[in-house]
Design an enzyme around this catalytic site. Sequence first.
Site, short mmCIF file in Angstrom:
data_model
loop_
_atom_site.label_atom_id
_atom_site.label_comp_id
_atom_site.label_asym_id
_atom_site.label_seq_id
_atom_site.Cartn_x
_atom_site.Cartn_y
_atom_site.Cartn_z
N VAL A 71 0.78 -1.12 0.04
CA VAL A 71 -0.13 0.08 0.11
C VAL A 71 0.72 1.26 -0.03
O VAL A 71 0.51 2.32 -0.83
CB VAL A 71 -0.92 0.12 1.08
CG1 VAL A 71 -1.55 1.14 1.27
CG2 VAL A 71 -1.84 -1.25 1.06
N TYR A 72 2.11 1.09 0.83
CA TYR A 72 3.07 2.25 0.72
C TYR A 72 3.43 2.60 -0.64
O TYR A 72 3.36 3.64 -1.06
CB TYR A 72 4.27 1.95 1.87
CG TYR A 72 5.23 2.82 1.68
CD1 TYR A 72 5.35 4.17 2.21
CD2 TYR A 72 6.48 2.53 1.19
CE1 TYR A 72 6.31 5.02 2.28
CE2 TYR A 72 7.42 3.42 1.22
CZ TYR A 72 7.48 4.62 1.67
OH TYR A 72 8.42 5.47 1.56
N LEU A 73 4.03 1.50 -1.26
CA LEU A 73 4.72 1.77 -2.53
C LEU A 73 3.50 2.30 -3.58
O LEU A 73 3.92 3.11 -4.43
CB LEU A 73 5.32 0.57 -3.10
CG LEU A 73 6.43 0.01 -2.25
CD1 LEU A 73 6.77 -1.29 -2.83
CD2 LEU A 73 7.55 1.09 -2.48
N LYS A 116 2.93 6.06 -2.64
CA LYS A 116 3.78 6.90 -3.01
C LYS A 116 3.84 7.07 -4.60
O LYS A 116 4.21 8.06 -5.15
CB LYS A 116 5.28 6.30 -2.68
CG LYS A 116 5.59 6.32 -1.03
CD LYS A 116 5.76 7.59 -0.63
CE LYS A 116 6.86 8.53 -0.61
NZ LYS A 116 7.07 9.83 0.02
#
Length: 218
Positions: free
Chosen positions: A128-130, A133
Amino acid sequence: MRIVIAGGHGQIALRLERLLAARGDEVAGIIRKAEQGDDLRAAGAEPVVLDLESASVEAVAERLRGADAAVFAAGAGPGSGVGRKDTVDKGAAILFADAAVRAGVRRFVVVSSMGADPGHRGNEVFDVYLRAKGEADAHVQGLDSLDWTILRPGALTDDPGTGLVRLEARTGRGPVPRDDVATVLAELLDTPATSGLTLELISGSAPVPVAVKAVAGN
């Protein structure tokens, strides 16, 4: 220059603030908690208390007016859940970029992450972070009113910086000290010819000024 940094109490931001203040720039760091202000003052930066998860575009733009450049270095942090990846790593980044446009600040540098991709698959927190971003980067890349540069460092370490890096569109994975990330950011701010570039960064063999000049075409 006057430079405003989002995520002003982060590990990379504090290093960058010290570098910029030491060379005579005027630096302001946006922080969420007033008690973080002393750390920014010690680094030579002016603390600006503002929550990018709840602030309006106009409120952020007001803090950016008169700046020569803006740096997005905020992050939800490794201990945060899926929700804050969306509100900070994506939402706050988009808000900060839109506010820079409204404030007329053209030079805009983003601290992203290697592997950032709006099409990244998976539902784990890092997936989810990637994706967050990547979505934020894509938004910035679509803003013609910004002279943007996106920096995607490899695995961050607290090792002392060496001043020797590999900075390219694609470097492959590898570690890089936070000290060297901050040094590269300072050099990018001074090199508007890197506008429009998305760059990966790991430790390497090129001195930072040489590496930045190379990607700028100099």
